[in-house]
Design an enzyme around this catalytic site. Structure first.
Site, mmCIF file in Angstrom:
data_model
loop_
_atom_site.group_PDB
_atom_site.id
_atom_site.type_symbol
_atom_site.label_atom_id
_atom_site.label_comp_id
_atom_site.label_asym_id
_atom_site.label_seq_id
_atom_site.Cartn_x
_atom_site.Cartn_y
_atom_site.Cartn_z
ATOM 1 C CG HIS A 4 3.507 0.366 4.823
ATOM 2 N ND1 HIS A 4 2.538 -0.576 5.129
ATOM 3 C CD2 HIS A 4 4.665 -0.350 4.779
ATOM 4 C CE1 HIS A 4 3.086 -1.759 5.277
ATOM 5 N NE2 HIS A 4 4.380 -1.666 5.066
ATOM 6 C CG ASP B 148 -0.223 0.004 2.547
ATOM 7 O OD1 ASP B 148 1.031 0.063 2.568
ATOM 8 O OD2 ASP B 148 -0.907 -0.036 3.591
#
Ligand code: F6R
Length: 276
Positions: A153, A151
């Site tokens: 991060h 995602d």
């Protein structure tokens, strides 16, 4: 093809360096050599380490260099990027345990040379502030290793994290808990919901950021981080703000890059690299 750290790791201040390597072993070797090179110049360098699967080839390659006496790591200092909140002390998947097992012990270091956030603290906010202070008092991180989540991060700064954030508690996304269930017998229920993570602002204070990404699952996140706009939706895009950020990707993780040809020519194959 031969990759040399003097070519790859000396350019500063332009934009994210993207080095495409054939596979994760080559990425591990390249980054381990950069770390060894740093330790030769600064034997007590503070090395920020990440956990997860991706950096394991780095730690193996660095331990091999130490065993072969190519580098003396005996004065190296190690610090964690993040830690789960709520795991019992000594849990094998606490990041403290992982870093002890994968980095500190193989390098022959003792626990005094190692620091991390206290995931068991009663006052989590105070523990986070204390960790930021400890990093600063230690002189700052010289080289911070990073992985990237599917995602986008870095650390556990999930999408929409403040780009100026400091070390703090974060809630993991469902996607990250699904991704990390493999470390907990495949059982997502065992994956903690919370972590303490260095903030993006904290991470950006390290002198050199080195992100390794391998595998096709990381291709979209890598492309967005390196070629997309700076955005809190893709926390790894914050590397674009750093004067010396290096992203090392294998062919699969590079598969979404529009500029792959340019990166190949610029960062790996160019013999006069230092002149760029
Ligand atoms: C772990 C960390 C995370 C991981 C990321 C990728 O300390 O900071 O950002 O680097 O979740 O994990 P792997 O490498 O397991 O795919």
């Amino acid at each position: 093809m031969v990759y040399t750290t003097d070519r790859v790791f000396t350019e500063t201040g332009i934009f994210v360096e993207v080095v495409i390597v054939p596979d994760s072993a080559a990425g591990g070797e390249l980054i381990a050599e950069a770390m060894a090179d740093l330790l030769r110049r600064k034997p007590d360098a503070l090395l920020g380490v990440a956990t997860g699967s991706t950096p394991l080839p780095i730690y193996e390659a660095l331990a091999a260099k130490v065993a072969a006496k190519e580098v003396d790591a005996s004065r190296a200092r190690i610090c964690q990027l993040d830690e789960y909140v709520g795991l019992p002390a000594g849990h094998p998947e606490s990041y403290r345990s992982v870093v002890l097992r994968e980095v500190v012990e193989p390098l022959g270091l003792n626990q005094d040379s190692f620091m991390g956030p206290d995931g068991a603290a009663e006052d989590v906010a105070a523990a986070c502030a204390a960790y930021d202070r400890a990093l600063a008092e230690a002189g700052g991180v010289d080289l911070q290793l990073l992985g990237i989540g599917t995602d986008g991060h870095i650390g556990f700064n999930e999408p929409c994290s403040s780009l100026a954030s400091r070390t703090r508690i974060k809630t993991l996304t469902q996607q990250t808990r699904v991704d990390n269930a493999r470390f907990f017998d495949g059982d997502i229920e065992q994956v903690p919901h919370h972590v303490i993570t260095q903030g993006i602002g904290t991470i950006l204070e390290a002198r050199h950021l080195v992100l390794l990404a391998t595998g096709e699952a990381k291709a979209d996140a890598v492309a967005l981080a390196v070629e997309g706009p700076l955005s809190a939706l893709v926390p790894a895009s914050a590397l674009q703000l750093h004067p010396h950020a290096t992203v090392v990707v294998d062919e699969s993780a590079a598969s979404g890059l529009k500029l792959a040809g340019y990166f190949r020519a610029t960062y790996a194959a160019k013999p006069d690299w230092q002149g760029i």
